[in-house]
Design an enzyme around this catalytic site. Structure first.
Site, PDB file in Angstrom:
ATOM      1  N   GLY A 149       0.807  -1.226  -0.071  1.00  0.00           N
ATOM      2  CA  GLY A 149      -0.115   0.006   0.101  1.00  0.00           C
ATOM      3  C   GLY A 149       0.853   1.312   0.015  1.00  0.00           C
ATOM      4  CD  GLU A 152       3.004   6.157  -4.782  1.00  0.00           C
ATOM      5  OE1 GLU A 152       3.110   5.004  -5.301  1.00  0.00           O
ATOM      6  OE2 GLU A 152       2.657   6.450  -3.646  1.00  0.00           O
ATOM      7  CD  GLU A 211       5.352  -3.087  -3.819  1.00  0.00           C
ATOM      8  OE1 GLU A 211       5.496  -1.793  -3.908  1.00  0.00           O
ATOM      9  OE2 GLU A 211       4.404  -3.703  -4.057  1.00  0.00           O
ATOM     10  CB  CYS A 255       3.699  -1.102  -7.185  1.00  0.00           C
ATOM     11  SG  CYS A 255       2.362  -1.491  -6.188  1.00  0.00           S
TER      12      CYS A 255
END
Length: 542
Positions: free
Chosen positions: A266, A426, A294, A328
């Site tokens: 997440g 991000e 991760e 991701c």
């Protein structure tokens, strides 16, 4: 009683079906999609022990590309349900941990074969419907990657158990790989059905018991995962699925003395907060919990002046915009040298402008919807910000519409500022920012790239110059846990490219590798002496 060490089937990557026009797999999957789309809304229970638990509070499950379409409802749990899930897990623990390893292996090997066969269409269709993946993205995730996780993890498990210490004459040294003392909390994301399942299955395979909280936007396919586990023969209570708020789950789990580990994928912010909660409660636990995560990424592409423009453009268009940039590993920033940029831009813009956008059931659509309204609003706010800035311009996309589904055009920003906001933060959506650098300043640009982001998940170098490739590989040693040469920075395959990053991107424990499974074991060394001494005196005392 087992009296042999058994060889498991050699793991091989599940072949990816092409879903070409007229193919049997395409016809079958689209039929299942329509069947599930048109069926009566389902109700997803919580799975606690052997019970399907329902509550008075329900929330709808909808399709991102058709958000007025209610696919079903899920039952919203409370703190007591989390406590019950922990109790059920701990009650199941002894029998599960004592089960011979080959029996645990057989369950997950059966799950792999079931998913490769009768469950394939249902798992893929559920992922298409509720996570808005096209047929190919669903296939490589919900089917192939999850099958690979099951099969390769079984192989890795047996390799771990075979790893034993040496024994000198007169003694026998043994190493026992125990499950953790307590239960593991799996907190999983929306973007990969396979990750959601593996974060529960990997610790379970090593004899652990699990409390699993899936993302709210992945609950539809999470139910199919639970059905798959049940069909494979997973005993009740080994994996318990609760649909509660993260705050409620954390309040119960991180204060429980038997909390033994967190398996997380997440955001970086959430992971750091969870780590703090665990640290604040260390005195409560039987031992030090294993924390595997991760997290975020600001994944990059850097091209050298020797790179082939068409290869760079394709790495950008695929790497940034497959699954709407919600991987991701999706490329989010690109550094392109000035000498090839005009040709890269021409090819790239032509590719992106040819994308079709729409529902996954139309297989000509390359791009589908982002996951929900919150993501839509966040991503569109970045696009709006770019439009107000003098040091950036939009060369593809820039538009968005949520009247029917959460659709955002694949948007490409070109900036003259290498520390522009969208080069650093991000976004987790279909937004790629390009910085065009002086073609003769490659090495300086590598340093710039390395220091621009707190993340270090994936990245790629495109070059025809081996010296340049070697230089980038060395200077960017810590900039990416998965580094690609002459490719896009996405598409890691279990057994081939173990996945994970460091810095702000996580603990780099590499899902789909032996090192991840080792995190869910607590080794015990056993030394047996065959003829013990009967006198304390050593020879040196004479």
């Amino acid at each position: 009683m087992s009296n042999a060490f058994f060889n498991v089937p050699v793991a091989k990557n599940e072949p990816v079906k092409a879903y070409a026009p007229g193919s049997a797999e395409r016809t079958s999957l689209l039929a299942k999609y329509q069947e599930m789309y048109n069926q009566n809304p389902i109700e997803v229970p919580m799975y606690i022990g052997g019970e399907e638990v329902r509550t008075e509070t329900k929330k709808p499950l909808t399709s991102p590309h058709d958000h007025q379409k209610v696919l079903g409802h899920y039952n919203v749990g409370e703190a007591q349900h989390v406590e019950n899930a922990i109790k059920s897990a701990l009650e199941a623990k002894k029998k599960w941990a004592d089960l011979p390893w080959e029996d645990r292996a057989a369950i997950f090997l059966k799950a792999a074969d079931l998913l490769a066969g009768p469950f394939r269409d249902k798992m893929n269709a559920a992922t298409m419907l509720a996570q808005s993946k096209n047929v190919f993205q669903a296939e490589i995730d919900a089917a192939c990657e999850l099958i690979d996780f099951f099969r390769f993890n079984v192989q890795y498990m047996t390799q771990i158990y075979k790893e034993q210490p040496e024994s000198l004459p007169g003694m026998w040294n043994r190493l026992e790989y125990r499950p953790l003392e307590g239960f593991v909390f799996a907190l999983t994301p929306f973007n990969f059905t396979s990750i959601a399942a593996n974060l529960s299955a990997a610790p379970a395979m090593m004899g652990n018991v699990i409390v699993w909280k899936p993302a709210e936007t992945q609950i539809y396919s999470a139910q199919v995962i639970m059905e798959l586990f049940k069909a494979a023969g997973l005993p009740d209570g080994v994996i318990n699925m609760v649909t509660v708020s993260g705050q409620i789950a954390g309040e119960v789990i991180f204060k429980h003395k038997d909390f033994a580990g967190l398996h997380f994928t997440g955001s970086t912010g959430v992971f750091r907060n969870l780590w703090r909660q665990i640290g604040d409660n260390l005195e409560r636990y039987r031992g030090y919990p294993r924390i595997v995560g991760e997290t975020g990424g600001k994944d990059f592409i850097i091209a050298h002046k020797s790179a082939v423009p068409a290869e760079v453009a394709t790495a950008m268009s695929r790497g940034a915009f497959e699954f709407q940039g919600q991987k991701c590993s999706a490329a989010s920033r690109a550094y392109i040298p000035s000498n090839i940029w005009p040709e890269v831009e021409r090819i790239f813009v032509e590719q992106v402008n040819s994308f079709k956008i729409g529902s996954p059931d139309d297989t000509s659509n390359f791009v589908n919807a982002v996951i929900d309204g919150r993501a839509f609003d966040k991503i569109s706010s970045y696009i709006d910000y770019v439009k107000t800035q003098a040091d950036a311009k939009i060369i593809t996309g820039g538009n968005y519409d949520k009247s029917k589904g959460y659709f955002i055009e694949p948007t490409t920003v070109v900036t003259t500022n290498p520390k522009f906001r969208t080069m650093c933060e991000e976004i987790f959506g279909p937004v790629l920012t390009v910085y065009v650098y002086d073609a003769d300043k490659f090495e300086e640009t590598l340093d710039l790239l390395d220091e621009t982001s707190e993340y270090a998940l994936t990245g790629s170098i495109l070059s025809q110059d081996r010296y340049a490739i070697n230089l980038a590989t060395k200077k960017l040693e810590h900039a990416a846990g998965n580094f690609y040469i002459n490719d896009k920075p996405t598409g890691a395959v279990v057994g081939q490219q173990p996945f994970g990053g460091a810095r702000g991107s996580g603990t780099n424990d590499k899902a789909g590798a032996m090192m991840n499974l080792l995190r869910w074991t607590s080794a015990r060394t056993i030394k047996e002496t065959f003829v013990p001494p009967t006198d304390y005196r050593y020879p040196f005392l004479g």
